[in-house]
Structures are given as structure tokens and as C-alpha cells.
Design an enzyme around this catalytic site. Structure first.
Site, PDB file in Angstrom:
ATOM      1  N   SER A  90      -3.784 -26.060  21.104  1.00  0.00           N
ATOM      2  CA  SER A  90      -3.467 -24.892  20.271  1.00  0.00           C
ATOM      3  C   SER A  90      -3.670 -25.188  18.786  1.00  0.00           C
ATOM      4  CB  SER A  90      -2.041 -24.415  20.542  1.00  0.00           C
ATOM      5  OG  SER A  90      -1.126 -25.437  20.216  1.00  0.00           O
ATOM      6  N   GLY A  91      -4.417 -26.250  18.482  1.00  0.00           N
ATOM      7  CA  GLY A  91      -4.821 -26.495  17.090  1.00  0.00           C
ATOM      8  C   GLY A  91      -3.776 -27.215  16.278  1.00  0.00           C
ATOM      9  N   ALA A  92      -3.861 -27.008  14.963  1.00  0.00           N
ATOM     10  CA  ALA A  92      -2.947 -27.724  14.064  1.00  0.00           C
ATOM     11  C   ALA A  92      -1.502 -27.352  14.368  1.00  0.00           C
ATOM     12  CB  ALA A  92      -3.291 -27.384  12.623  1.00  0.00           C
ATOM     13  N   ASP A  93      -0.666 -28.356  14.449  1.00  0.00           N
ATOM     14  CA  ASP A  93       0.755 -28.175  14.772  1.00  0.00           C
ATOM     15  C   ASP A  93       1.470 -27.584  13.554  1.00  0.00           C
ATOM     16  OD1 ASP A  93       3.521 -28.620  15.127  1.00  0.00           O
ATOM     17  OD2 ASP A  93       3.093 -30.237  16.539  1.00  0.00           O
ATOM     18  N   PHE A  94       2.100 -26.400  13.734  1.00  0.00           N
ATOM     19  CA  PHE A  94       2.733 -25.802  12.558  1.00  0.00           C
ATOM     20  C   PHE A  94       3.906 -26.634  12.027  1.00  0.00           C
ATOM     21  CE2 PHE A  94       5.138 -23.924  15.916  1.00  0.00           C
ATOM     22  CZ  PHE A  94       4.337 -23.055  16.671  1.00  0.00           C
ATOM     23  N   GLU A 180     -13.670 -24.289   9.021  1.00  0.00           N
ATOM     24  CA  GLU A 180     -13.511 -25.734   8.866  1.00  0.00           C
ATOM     25  C   GLU A 180     -14.072 -26.434  10.097  1.00  0.00           C
ATOM     26  OE1 GLU A 180      -9.218 -25.849   8.555  1.00  0.00           O
ATOM     27  OE2 GLU A 180      -9.015 -26.183  10.694  1.00  0.00           O
TER      28      GLU A 180
HETATM   29  C1  LIG Z   1      -7.101 -32.659  10.262  1.00  0.00           C
HETATM   30  C2  LIG Z   1      -6.201 -31.959   9.367  1.00  0.00           C
HETATM   31  C3  LIG Z   1      -5.112 -31.216  10.062  1.00  0.00           C
HETATM   32  C4  LIG Z   1      -4.722 -30.004   9.346  1.00  0.00           C
HETATM   33  C5  LIG Z   1      -5.602 -28.857   9.760  1.00  0.00           C
HETATM   34  C6  LIG Z   1      -5.123 -27.634   9.089  1.00  0.00           C
HETATM   35  C7  LIG Z   1      -6.039 -26.480   9.315  1.00  0.00           C
HETATM   36  C8  LIG Z   1      -5.646 -25.665  10.467  1.00  0.00           C
HETATM   37  C9  LIG Z   1      -6.372 -25.597  11.507  1.00  0.00           C
HETATM   38  C10 LIG Z   1      -5.957 -24.910  12.748  1.00  0.00           C
HETATM   39  O1  LIG Z   1      -5.911 -25.506  13.772  1.00  0.00           O
HETATM   40  S1  LIG Z   1      -5.578 -23.236  12.668  1.00  0.00           S
HETATM   41  C11 LIG Z   1      -4.885 -22.893  14.277  1.00  0.00           C
HETATM   42  C12 LIG Z   1      -3.430 -23.228  14.396  1.00  0.00           C
HETATM   43  N1  LIG Z   1      -2.921 -22.831  15.676  1.00  0.00           N
HETATM   44  C13 LIG Z   1      -2.573 -21.601  15.982  1.00  0.00           C
HETATM   45  O2  LIG Z   1      -2.686 -20.717  15.162  1.00  0.00           O
HETATM   46  C14 LIG Z   1      -1.992 -21.338  17.365  1.00  0.00           C
HETATM   47  C15 LIG Z   1      -0.508 -21.080  17.306  1.00  0.00           C
HETATM   48  N2  LIG Z   1       0.029 -20.760  18.612  1.00  0.00           N
HETATM   49  C16 LIG Z   1      -0.053 -19.526  19.164  1.00  0.00           C
HETATM   50  O3  LIG Z   1      -0.581 -18.604  18.595  1.00  0.00           O
HETATM   51  C17 LIG Z   1       0.524 -19.346  20.551  1.00  0.00           C
HETATM   52  O4  LIG Z   1       1.408 -20.407  20.805  1.00  0.00           O
HETATM   53  C18 LIG Z   1      -0.581 -19.343  21.646  1.00  0.00           C
HETATM   54  C19 LIG Z   1      -1.484 -20.552  21.497  1.00  0.00           C
HETATM   55  C20 LIG Z   1      -1.397 -18.060  21.522  1.00  0.00           C
HETATM   56  C21 LIG Z   1       0.069 -19.394  23.042  1.00  0.00           C
HETATM   57  O5  LIG Z   1       1.013 -18.362  23.169  1.00  0.00           O
HETATM   58  P1  LIG Z   1       2.020 -18.384  24.426  1.00  0.00           P
HETATM   59  O6  LIG Z   1       2.881 -17.182  24.288  1.00  0.00           O
HETATM   60  O7  LIG Z   1       1.224 -18.521  25.666  1.00  0.00           O
HETATM   61  O8  LIG Z   1       2.873 -19.716  24.276  1.00  0.00           O
HETATM   62  P2  LIG Z   1       4.008 -20.043  23.189  1.00  0.00           P
HETATM   63  O9  LIG Z   1       5.341 -19.761  23.777  1.00  0.00           O
HETATM   64  O10 LIG Z   1       3.675 -19.405  21.884  1.00  0.00           O
HETATM   65  O11 LIG Z   1       3.808 -21.619  22.993  1.00  0.00           O
HETATM   66  C22 LIG Z   1       4.338 -22.562  23.936  1.00  0.00           C
HETATM   67  C23 LIG Z   1       4.972 -23.690  23.135  1.00  0.00           C
HETATM   68  O12 LIG Z   1       3.967 -24.345  22.371  1.00  0.00           O
HETATM   69  C24 LIG Z   1       4.318 -24.348  20.987  1.00  0.00           C
HETATM   70  N3  LIG Z   1       3.104 -24.237  20.168  1.00  0.00           N
HETATM   71  C25 LIG Z   1       2.045 -23.456  20.412  1.00  0.00           C
HETATM   72  N4  LIG Z   1       1.139 -23.613  19.439  1.00  0.00           N
HETATM   73  C26 LIG Z   1       1.633 -24.506  18.577  1.00  0.00           C
HETATM   74  C27 LIG Z   1       1.166 -25.070  17.352  1.00  0.00           C
HETATM   75  N5  LIG Z   1      -0.037 -24.755  16.830  1.00  0.00           N
HETATM   76  N6  LIG Z   1       1.952 -25.953  16.714  1.00  0.00           N
HETATM   77  C28 LIG Z   1       3.149 -26.316  17.228  1.00  0.00           C
HETATM   78  N7  LIG Z   1       3.653 -25.820  18.379  1.00  0.00           N
HETATM   79  C29 LIG Z   1       2.901 -24.925  19.041  1.00  0.00           C
HETATM   80  C30 LIG Z   1       5.190 -23.113  20.840  1.00  0.00           C
HETATM   81  O13 LIG Z   1       5.993 -23.209  19.683  1.00  0.00           O
HETATM   82  C31 LIG Z   1       5.980 -23.142  22.126  1.00  0.00           C
HETATM   83  O14 LIG Z   1       6.991 -24.123  21.980  1.00  0.00           O
HETATM   84  P3  LIG Z   1       8.519 -23.738  22.332  1.00  0.00           P
HETATM   85  O15 LIG Z   1       8.844 -22.570  21.457  1.00  0.00           O
HETATM   86  O16 LIG Z   1       8.490 -23.387  23.793  1.00  0.00           O
HETATM   87  O17 LIG Z   1       9.268 -24.980  22.005  1.00  0.00           O
END
Ligand SMILES: CCCCCCC/C=C/C(=O)SCCNC(=O)CCNC(=O)[C@H](O)C(C)(C)COP(=O)(O)OP(=O)(O)OC[C@H]1O[C@@H](n2cnc3c(N)ncnc32)[C@H](O)[C@@H]1OP(=O)(O)O
Length: 302
Positions: A90-94, A180
Site C-alpha cells: 500500500s505504498g509509503a507508510d503514513f 515519483e
Molecule cells: C523512499 C521514500 C519514502 C517516502 C515516499 C513518500 C512518497 C509517497 C509515496 C507513496 O507511496 S503515496 C501512496 C501512499 N499510500 C496510500 O495512499 C494508501 C493508503 N491506504 C489506503 O488507501 C487503504 O488502506 C487501501 C490501500 C485502499 C486499502 O483499504 P482497505 O479498506 O481495504 O484496508 P484498510 O482498513 O484501509 O487498511 C488495512 C490496514 O492497513 C493499514 N494501512 C493501509 N495502508 C497503509 C499505509 N500506506 N501506511 C500505513 N498503514 C496502512 C491501515 O491503517 C489498516 O490498519 P489498521 O487500521 O487495521 O490497523
């Protein structure tokens, strides 16, 4: 490299492939990413399905270091990326982004200095490791990939999917970022310029049909009810059969030639992308939006 050509031991018989799972020197461990070698395959696996294999900056650096390790191993010809659970990544960890925002480990002279360290250096490093990787990069898509991880998938040479539920999402417009990980070049190259525009501008996922029609996915293993582990094993067994009897240095020679088609434009864009992105990080919009994502106030349209 040339020294290796002609070494008879490099003609691999699949039935003799043995899993070495050896501990490699000079590299730290990472609880979210494992690696091992199986015959000519260097396998990197994302193993944190609980957060859908989201990765922090240090994890992306680790990926780059693993690619360097695979590059240096003369017995490795293919670097295989696998994952676990329902998402590839799911990409970069928020949470990692929030950590970087509050980074007080060093007294940064400015926001620019902070994001050069926490974003630019890391992003450019891992992207460069993928762009210049000398082994054939194979990605086993067990599920969707998002953001930076999806950018790295687009830098792979061969992509297999587990089923038709996979998609790639580059949500840069929704997160206050710009392209990116080489996507400015890789997406128009793989999908066509106008399709890349449509998906990037409107934050639209590249769904299975588009991934197939464009040739991005070489093969769908069509395993709708299998686990990702079953999929990974099946792909590896098939790869073992595919390389049987091949003269593997030829594969690396062809990789070098095919890579030469686009390596200059990818190298150039890697630097341009991070420098363009830097001002967005300094301005703070991605931080606000990542924080909304973390608190579920913001969602991607899928
Ligand atoms: C090399 C340098 C590093 C820095 C790079 C910076 C530039 C950024 C680049 C990117 O990668 S941009 C993309 C970032 N990612 C996202 O936007 C995805 C975010 N997540 C979502 O939109 C949704 O989770 C999903 C992927 C659409 C899935 O949705 P679904 O309803 O099926 O599941 P959830 O309940 O939302 O997720 C389950 C569980 O996983 C955790 N989680 C999901 N994605 C992330 C994430 N990106 N970071 C941290 N944690 C994530 C989510 O919080 C859930 O956890 P719990 O709430 O159950 O504990």
C-alpha cells in the site's frame, strides 16, 4: 561481468535448484522484508500483510540495498519480488511520514534540509537501484500496489498477477505530490502517454483490463482462491521450468541491451522528479493529506 560468461555451472537445471536461504553478510535484517536465494533467483518478499505491506523510508532503502546484493551475486540472474496477504504493497507508510515530519534526531537548518534527507535522498536512491539493476526484475503481483511501491513495480521487467483483482494506483494528485519513482517515464512508456495522463491527473487506478491490454502483465496465473504463498510457490516453480537449459548470461546480456533503450531518460527523470517534489514537501501539503489518510478522513477512489 565478462569473466562470468562461459562458466558451465551457470547453465541451470531446475530440478537441481536448491534453496540456499543463506545468511548474507554485510546487510542488516528488516522485519518487513525477507530475502533468500533459490538457484539463479534472488527472492525479495514483503512480509508485513497486517498494514498491507506499507513501507517506511528505511524499508525502501533496504529494498535498494537488497537489489545491490543481488547485483553483486554472480550466481543470481533474476531478482524476484514477492509479497504476502491481500495487497502487494500500500505504498509509503503514513506513520513513517508522520515520523519524518517530527524528526528531531538532527537539528535541521530548514524544512528543505529535512526533506532532502527524509524524502529526496531515499527516494532517489531506491529508484536508482531499480533503474540500474543488472538482473532481470520479476514482480509477482499478489494484489494491488500503490504509490512508491507501484512505481517500483512499473520499473520491473516482467510482471505476473495472481488474479484479476490486482490494480496499480498512483495517487499523487490526491496526496499533494508529483510523479515519483520514474513514473513520469515508465507509465507513458508502458501504457501510452494519454492513458498515463488520464490515470495520473484523475487519481484513477490502472485496473486489470488496462494492465493486460497494455502488456504490463505478462501472465495472469488466475488463482482467485489461492493464498499469496501458493501463488508465489507456483510462479517460482514455473520460473524454474522456464530457465531450464537456458544459457543465463544471455539473459543478462539482453537485459543490458533492453535497459539501454530507456535508462538515460529514467536517470534524468529520477533527479527531476525528486527536485520538483521537494517544494511540495517543504510547503507541507503532502503531510496534511497523509495525516488525513491515516485518520481515515481521506480515501482514494478505487
Ligand atoms: C523512499 C521514500 C519514502 C517516502 C515516499 C513518500 C512518497 C509517497 C509515496 C507513496 O507511496 S503515496 C501512496 C501512499 N499510500 C496510500 O495512499 C494508501 C493508503 N491506504 C489506503 O488507501 C487503504 O488502506 C487501501 C490501500 C485502499 C486499502 O483499504 P482497505 O479498506 O481495504 O484496508 P484498510 O482498513 O484501509 O487498511 C488495512 C490496514 O492497513 C493499514 N494501512 C493501509 N495502508 C497503509 C499505509 N500506506 N501506511 C500505513 N498503514 C496502512 C491501515 O491503517 C489498516 O490498519 P489498521 O487500521 O487495521 O490497523
Amino acid at each position: 561481468m565478462d569473466e562470468e560468461i562461459g562458466r558451465p555451472r551457470l547453465v541451470v537445471q531446475t530440478n537441481s535448484i536448491a534453496e540456499t536461504d543463506k545468511e548474507m553478510p554485510g546487510i542488516r535484517k528488516n522485519e518487513k522484508i525477507s530475502y533468500r536465494t533459490v538457484g539463479p533467483f534472488f527472492i525479495i518478499q514483503l512480509v508485513k500483510p497486517g498494514n498491507l505491506n506499507a513501507l517506511e523510508g528505511e524499508d525502501y532503502i533496504y529494498l535498494g540495498e537488497l537489489l545491490e546484493l543481488a547485483d553483486k551475486d554472480p550466481h543470481v540472474y533474476f531478482t524476484v519480488l514477492q509479497s504476502s496477504g491481500r495487497f502487494f504493497s500500500s505504498g509509503a507508510d503514513f506513520k513513517g511520514i508522520a515520523k519524518a515530519q517530527g524528526d528531531s534526531s538532527i537539528e535541521y537548518a530548514s524544512e528543505t534540509s529535512k526533506w532532502l534527507s527524509n524524502f529526496v535522498a531515499r527516494n532517489v536512491y531506491v529508484t536508482d537501484a531499480f533503474i540500474k539493476h543488472s538482473k532481470v526484475l520479476i514482480c509477482c503481483l499478489n494484489g494491488p500496489a500503490i504509490g512508491m511501491s507501484a512505481a517500483l513495480v512499473a520499473l520491473c521487467d516482467i510482471v505476473y498477477s495472481m488474479n484479476d483483482k490486482v490494480y496499480l494506483l498512483y495517487p499523487f494528485a490526491n496526496l499533494g505530490l508529483v510523479t515519483e519513482g520514474g513514473t513520469t517515464v515508465s507509465l507513458p512508456l508502458k501504457f501510452g502517454v494519454n492513458t498515463a495522463y488520464e490515470h495520473l491527473m484523475f487519481n484513477k487506478p490502472f485496473k486489470y483490463d488496462t494492465l493486460c491490454e497494455s502488456g504490463f502483465i505478462s501472465k495472469n496465473f488466475n488463482m482467485p482462491s489461492a493464498s499469496s504463498e501458493e501463488f508465489n510457490t507456483t510462479v517460482l516453480e514455473e520460473l524454474g521450468r522456464k530457465v531450464e537449459g537456458l544459457y543465463l548470461p544471455s539473459c543478462l546480456g539482453m537485459k543490458k541491451l533492453l535497459q539501454s533503450n530507456h535508462i538515460d531518460s529514467l536517470n534524468k527523470i529520477n533527479s527531476m522528479e525528486v527536485n520538483e517534489s521537494l517544494k511540495y514537501w517543504v510547503d507541507g501539503e503532502p503531510l496534511r493529506r497523509f495525516s488525513q489518510l491515516g485518520s481515515k478522513q481521506r480515501k482514494h477512489r478505487l
